[in-house]
Design an enzyme around this catalytic site. Structure first.
Site, PDB file in Angstrom:
ATOM      1  N   HIS A  86       0.852  -1.194   0.000  1.00 38.93           N
ATOM      2  CA  HIS A  86       0.000   0.000   0.000  1.00 38.93           C
ATOM      3  C   HIS A  86       0.880   1.233   0.000  1.00 38.93           C
ATOM      4  O   HIS A  86       1.850   1.323   0.757  1.00 38.93           O
ATOM      5  CB  HIS A  86      -0.913   0.040   1.231  1.00 38.93           C
ATOM      6  CG  HIS A  86      -1.751   1.286   1.273  1.00 38.93           C
ATOM      7  ND1 HIS A  86      -2.931   1.403   0.576  1.00 38.93           N
ATOM      8  CD2 HIS A  86      -1.551   2.475   1.894  1.00 38.93           C
ATOM      9  CE1 HIS A  86      -3.437   2.601   0.775  1.00 38.93           C
ATOM     10  NE2 HIS A  86      -2.619   3.277   1.563  1.00 38.93           N
ATOM     11  N   ASP A 165     -15.346   2.038   7.337  1.00 36.76           N
ATOM     12  CA  ASP A 165     -14.267   2.914   6.898  1.00 36.76           C
ATOM     13  C   ASP A 165     -14.687   3.730   5.688  1.00 36.76           C
ATOM     14  O   ASP A 165     -14.349   4.911   5.574  1.00 36.76           O
ATOM     15  CB  ASP A 165     -13.018   2.104   6.554  1.00 36.76           C
ATOM     16  CG  ASP A 165     -11.968   2.974   5.893  1.00 36.76           C
ATOM     17  OD1 ASP A 165     -11.467   3.890   6.560  1.00 36.76           O
ATOM     18  OD2 ASP A 165     -11.681   2.778   4.704  1.00 36.76           O
ATOM     19  N   ARG A 172     -14.465  12.332   6.569  1.00 36.75           N
ATOM     20  CA  ARG A 172     -13.214  13.021   6.873  1.00 36.75           C
ATOM     21  C   ARG A 172     -12.819  13.954   5.740  1.00 36.75           C
ATOM     22  O   ARG A 172     -12.294  15.042   5.961  1.00 36.75           O
ATOM     23  CB  ARG A 172     -12.093  12.009   7.110  1.00 36.75           C
ATOM     24  CG  ARG A 172     -12.205  11.256   8.430  1.00 36.75           C
ATOM     25  CD  ARG A 172     -11.296  10.037   8.439  1.00 36.75           C
ATOM     26  NE  ARG A 172      -9.934  10.375   8.037  1.00 36.75           N
ATOM     27  CZ  ARG A 172      -9.156   9.569   7.325  1.00 36.75           C
ATOM     28  NH1 ARG A 172      -9.587   8.390   6.930  1.00 36.75           N
ATOM     29  NH2 ARG A 172      -7.938   9.945   7.008  1.00 36.75           N
ATOM     30  N   SER A 187      -7.897   3.518   8.901  1.00 41.37           N
ATOM     31  CA  SER A 187      -8.552   3.420   7.596  1.00 41.37           C
ATOM     32  C   SER A 187      -7.773   2.489   6.671  1.00 41.37           C
ATOM     33  O   SER A 187      -8.322   1.547   6.089  1.00 41.37           O
ATOM     34  CB  SER A 187      -8.671   4.809   6.973  1.00 41.37           C
ATOM     35  OG  SER A 187      -9.156   4.736   5.648  1.00 41.37           O
ATOM     36  N   LYS A 191      -8.747  -1.964   5.925  1.00 42.84           N
ATOM     37  CA  LYS A 191      -8.974  -2.556   4.605  1.00 42.84           C
ATOM     38  C   LYS A 191      -7.939  -3.626   4.292  1.00 42.84           C
ATOM     39  O   LYS A 191      -8.274  -4.687   3.754  1.00 42.84           O
ATOM     40  CB  LYS A 191      -8.973  -1.466   3.526  1.00 42.84           C
ATOM     41  CG  LYS A 191     -10.149  -0.505   3.621  1.00 42.84           C
ATOM     42  CD  LYS A 191     -10.253   0.376   2.401  1.00 42.84           C
ATOM     43  CE  LYS A 191      -9.154   1.403   2.315  1.00 42.84           C
ATOM     44  NZ  LYS A 191      -9.334   2.533   3.220  1.00 42.84           N
TER      45      LYS A 191
END
Length: 429
Positions: A86, A165, A172, A187, A191
């Site tokens: 990620h 989320d 947000r 967050s 995931k």
């Protein structure tokens, strides 16, 4: 149904700097998902978190509560190790595209659930959708089958993966609380943990093109996420990487796909190749392949073969021409000298204004819009020669893009030293 807690009491506790116990955090996430807690109440709580923070136990409880709001995927029985990556996002960050097939070339499964761009940072799915026929949506069964066969899949996350989320993220984005590190960490990690991967490598960026420009805050985020991964049994490593200047020379959608293919063919910009190799080595080490020669796999065609199979498996034509914006504008150097600065955020905003990105979720993007940089910091330039070429479908977008680029590229007299900046600044495990 009588609720066990009151939203106002939970908000006030965090407003006053108190740690919330596990039961209150789990109730808050569940009640928000069910619609019992209103958006304005969750907004107030998110702002309290931004201002007062959360301790490690609170962040872990929040992450687990968001995971439990939906389904968990599992790749048990796949017959090969799984590892994911990620990135916190940046300008010209197309690393997922060459990285996933490169790692898959060594018999490792890469379930890369990716997203779309918003603002000045691009989205992996938007880039890949510039390939004719390619589709982002895969059912869980199709994803598993593709991982078993091809080894890599880049696709959209299903709606049932950490749905709490998804709601909180959208909130947000409209309430000025995006930068709250506990909310960012929970967050991302909710995931990734729900996705079911065995191990995870994080690319956490700092610098002007990152959403956390300060290195210290980016490092805090990286450490928080590594801890969350470990708490959940997902072996996690983070690389802290520099996003002061754009990554590579292509910023947009189709242009970034083309640059990724150059890397897969053994070429491409040195910085894109370097970061791809660094992340691949980390991923393969976690997957039990520490001795894999990743550079050889880029140079001998194995990674390219995996790319072509991955694109075809999702309906794309890897040989089809990529779209190119019909309107072009060349930005030229105003003097002889050396390029000493190239502000990543300004370049990203310019590409966004050309149509490569979106201002709101759901807006369309132009796949042929973007910027090709002809010089990077340290390069010698001559007056009148190109610094960058801007592409778009609509000529009236060009003036605002040029406004974003004002002052973004600094030329100094020839011979001016330009300090080298390592792409990978630190490793956190």
């Amino acid at each position: 149904m009588t609720e066990p807690f009151d939203a106002v009491e939970v908000i006030a506790a965090k407003r006053d700097g108190h740690a919330l116990d596990t039961d209150r955090i789990r109730w808050l996430v569940d009640a928000y998902t069910r619609g019992v807690v209103a958006d304005e109440q969750m907004s107030a709580w998110a702002m309290a978190v931004l201002l007062n923070g959360m301790d490690r136990r609170e962040i872990r409880d929040l992450t687990l509560a968001m995971i439990d709001s939906g389904e968990r995927m599992s790749f048990a029985g796949l017959g090969k190790p799984t590892v994911d990556k990620h990135s916190t996002g940046g300008v010209g960050d197309k690393i997922t595209l060459p990285l996933a097939p490169l790692v898959a070339a060594f018999g490792v499964a890469v379930p890369q659930l990716s997203g779309r761009g918003l603002g000045h940072t691009g989205g992996t799915l938007d880039k890949l959708e510039s390939i004719p026929g390619w589709r982002a949506d895969l059912s869980p069964g199709a994803l598993r089958a593709q991982l078993a066969d091809v080894g890599a899949a880049i696709c959209a996350a299903g709606a049932d993966l950490a749905p709490a989320d998804k709601r909180l993220y959208a909130l947000r984005d409209t309430t000025g609380t995006v930068e709250a590190i506990p909310l960012i960490a929970s967050s991302i990690m909710s995931k990734k943990i729900a996705e079911g991967t065995s191990s995870l490598v994080l690319d956490v960026k700092f610098g002007s093109g990152a959403f956390l420009p300060q290195r210290e805050r980016a490092e805090e985020l990286a450490r928080t996420m590594v801890e969350l991964g470990g708490d959940a049994g997902v072996t996690t490593v983070a690389l802290l990487t520099d996003m002061a200047v754009p990554l590579g020379r292509a910023i947009g959608n189709a242009v970034e796909v083309a640059e990724s293919v150059e890397v897969l063919a053994g070429g491409g910009p040195a910085d894109v190749r370097e970061l791809t190799v660094a992340l691949a080595r980390e991923m393969l080490a976690l997957a039990g392949r520490p001795d894999a020669d990743v550079e050889a796999a880029l140079d001998d065609g194995r990674a390219m073969d995996a790319w072509r199979r991955m694109i075809r498996a999702q309906g794309g034509d890897p040989d089809a021409p990529l779209p190119v914006g019909r309107e072009a504008h060349v930005v030229v150097a105003e003097a002889d000298g050396v390029l000493v600065e190239q502000d990543a955020r300004a370049v990203g905003v310019a590409a966004w204004r050309l149509g490569a990105g979106r201002a709101r979720q759901g807006d369309p993007v132009q796949h042929g819009a973007g910027i090709l940089l002809h010089a990077k910091p340290g390069d010698a330039v001559r007056a009148g020669e190109p610094l960058a070429v801007l592409r778009t479908e609509e000529a009236d977008r060009i003036p605002r893009a040029l406004e974003a680029l004002e002052g973004a590229m600094t030329i100094a007299p020839a011979g001016t030293p330009v300090p080298s900046r390592p792409i990978v600044a630190a490793r956190i495990a």
